[in-house]
Design a protein around this motif. Structure first.
Motif, PDB file in Angstrom:
ATOM      1  N   ASP A 268      24.859  57.010  73.663  1.00 21.79           N
ATOM      2  CA  ASP A 268      24.064  57.973  72.921  1.00 21.79           C
ATOM      3  C   ASP A 268      23.546  59.029  73.893  1.00 21.79           C
ATOM      4  OD1 ASP A 268      22.898  59.105  70.753  1.00 21.79           O
ATOM      5  OD2 ASP A 268      21.375  57.556  70.446  1.00 21.79           O
ATOM      6  N   GLU A 269      23.401  60.245  73.402  1.00 21.49           N
ATOM      7  CA  GLU A 269      22.914  61.372  74.216  1.00 21.49           C
ATOM      8  C   GLU A 269      23.752  61.513  75.483  1.00 21.49           C
ATOM      9  OE1 GLU A 269      20.516  62.864  72.705  1.00 21.49           O
ATOM     10  OE2 GLU A 269      19.377  61.338  71.607  1.00 21.49           O
TER      11      GLU A 269
ATOM     12  N   ARG B 110      15.492  62.775  59.965  1.00 23.53           N
ATOM     13  CA  ARG B 110      14.322  62.255  60.667  1.00 23.53           C
ATOM     14  C   ARG B 110      13.055  62.981  60.198  1.00 23.53           C
ATOM     15  NH1 ARG B 110      15.609  62.654  65.928  1.00 23.53           N
ATOM     16  NH2 ARG B 110      16.740  60.686  65.788  1.00 23.53           N
TER      17      ARG B 110
HETATM   18 MG    MG Z   1      20.212  59.611  68.153  1.00 23.34          MG
END
Ligand code: MG
Ligand code: ATP
Length: 472
Positions: free
Chosen positions: A250-251, A368
């Motif tokens: 991730d990232e 989010r």
């Molecule tokens: Mg994420």
């Protein structure tokens, strides 16, 4: 690699026995059952072979020259904690299954045995491990924010994405997931694993932005004892832990250059070197990576390796922003209200007007932001059971509400206030472009110009405001 390449190779079994006839017997029998089999003659050779390329299962004799089967089992499991080993005992070496399990074995067989007897034990060992992993995944889904309900996909954009996920899940090729922050890239990565043939294998995540640069390498590749100060014991890395499963990076835009170079090599050779070790390890791990940054931009800025981008970008998935899948919004809200109710917050419904405003809003922070908004609304709404327009965050509330708040002045003043809000919003959305705003409003450019002057609207300020806007 293509999307049609099978997701997993045949199961690999390592046989270790000092008797040549026994090795032949096992090799022949297990190959006939469809396993890929390697055979070695002693414990040291078994450990060395396993450390080089982890096996799905080992069948080790207990009595062997050099280190025996029990010691080999210990070393294998310290580098590959989920390694499955069945011990073969002649009468008297290990008396009970309990004793074998205490040593870390998955099972044991007493010589002499038939291939069919062994096959039953192998299947049981594989089955047990798969069940343990599935339970763990289920539990993490149930504990997690998602509650095991999966990816919501009602909009055409998300339906298309889930179809793409199903297709990509069939392959072992690396997938790069892109999309704005908060769109659900993490969930997509998990779905890629859960819908693949690897679903019973581990799904392991490394958040490259959360781990300090100097630790990323040892996290990913593991290290040998004494590799650096403080490394008293050897430690298996995440790439090995994810063998037969999926490693989610991730990232990845935040990965250090040193780790980038090593991952690139792994993607090329499917082998890697733990820190401070001379022993290459080969694993069957699928890599899925995600980032909300523009990797091409990072390559141009010299912060990301061009070759790594090529290797990652074999298959790519773009998760659409929420404003391009508004049909999902009501369901996402419903799920979040359920989730909060399950946490003991009073159950809520939502008025059609509030739902309308939430569906119309642009959600620069995507799902989010929506989740946070709902949580805040529930927390601040006191004892009321239905969330309404007054509960909406100010950025979501349309100009209509602002106007009605002061419903006591005359029509001309109310209209002026409405027009100001309406045109200001429009201009923020168009990045200050009067031509575009006029087009959206369905009026002439000249008319809009005049009206803005009458209203004393600050067009330059809307341009500034729109810099923070995701879609001018
Ligand atoms: Mg994420
Ligand atoms: N289609 C969906 N169905 C259900 N929940 C979703 C969906 N898309 C996103 N979510 C939820 O939205 C939240 C944000 O998702 P996630 O953390 O995966 O975003 P992200 O794209 O990885 O963002 P970032 O780039 O900031 O890390 C999570 O709680 C996730 O469960």
């Amino acid at each position: 690699m293509t999307a049609t390449e099978p997701s997993t190779a045949p199961l690999r079994v390592l046989v270790a026995d000092d008797e040549e006839s026994m090795r032949h017997f096992l090799q022949r029998g297990l190959r006939r059952l469809g396993y890929e089999v390697d055979a070695v003659a002693d414990g040291n050779a078994a450990v060395a072979a396993w450390l080089r390329t982890p096996y799905d299962l080992g069948v080790l004799d207990v009595r062997m020259p050099g280190i025996d089967g029990v010691a080999a089992l210990g070393r294998i499991r310290s580098s590959d904690p989920e390694g499955l080993v069945v011990l073969m005992t002649a009468h008297g070496t290990i008396a009970t299954a309990v004793e074998a399990m205490q040593l870390g074995a998955a099972d044991f067989v007493t010589k002499p045995f038939t291939i069919d007897e062994l096959e039953v034990r192998l299947r049981r060992a594989f089955g047990l491990r798969a069940a343990t992993r599935e339970n763990r995944q289920l539990r993490s889904l149930l504990d997690g924010p998602d509650q095991g309900l999966g990816l919501i996909a009602r909009s055409p954009a998300m339906v298309a994405l889930t179809q793409q996920i199903d297709l990509l899940a069939q392959s072992v090729a690396t997938v790069l997931i892109g999309g704005e922050s908060g769109t659900g890239k993490g969930l997509v990565a998990e779905a890629l694993h859960l819908r693949s043939e690897r679903r019973q294998g581990p799904f392991v995540t490394l958040n490259c932005a959360a781990v300090p640069d100097n630790l990323v390498e040892s996290e990913l590749f593991g290290h040998a004892a004494g590799a650096f100060t403080g490394a008293t014991r050897s430690k298996p890395g995440l790439l090995l832990r994810a063998n037969r499963g999926t490693l989610f990076l991730d990232e990845i835009g935040d990965m250090s250059p040193a780790a980038q170079a090593k991952i690139e090599r792994f993607l090329q050779d499917r082998e890697f070197l733990p820190l401070g070790s001379q022993q290459e390890i080969r694993v069957d791990t699928r890599i899925v990576a995600a980032t909300n940054r523009d990797l091409h931009e990072l390559v141009r800025a010299g912060l990301f390796r061009q070759e790594l981008l090529w290797r990652l970008d074999v298959l790519s998935v773009a998760v659409p922003p929420l404003r391009e899948r508004r049909e999902d919004i009501p369901l996402l809200i419903a799920r979040n209200l359920e989730r909060l109710a399950a946490k003991g917050l009073p159950p809520r419904s939502i008025t059609p007007e509030a739902l309308g405003a939430l569906t119309a809003y642009d959600w620069p922070g995507n799902v989010r932001e929506l989740e946070n908004a709902i949580e805040r609304m529930v927390a601040l709404s006191g004892e009321r059971t239905a969330l309404g327009v007054p509960d909406l965050p100010t950025e979501v509330r349309g100009p209509g509400d602002e106007v009605s708040r002061e419903g006591d002045d005359n029509y001309e003043a109310a209209r002026r206030r409405f027009d100001r809000l309406y045109f200001t919003n429009l201009l923020v959305r168009t990045g200050g472009s009067i031509t575009e705003a006029a087009r959206l409003a369905g009026i002439s450019r000249g008319h809009l110009h005049r009206r803005l002057k009458e209203l004393d609207c600050d067009v330059a300020a809307t341009r500034d405001a729109s810099r923070g806007n995701p879609r001018p």
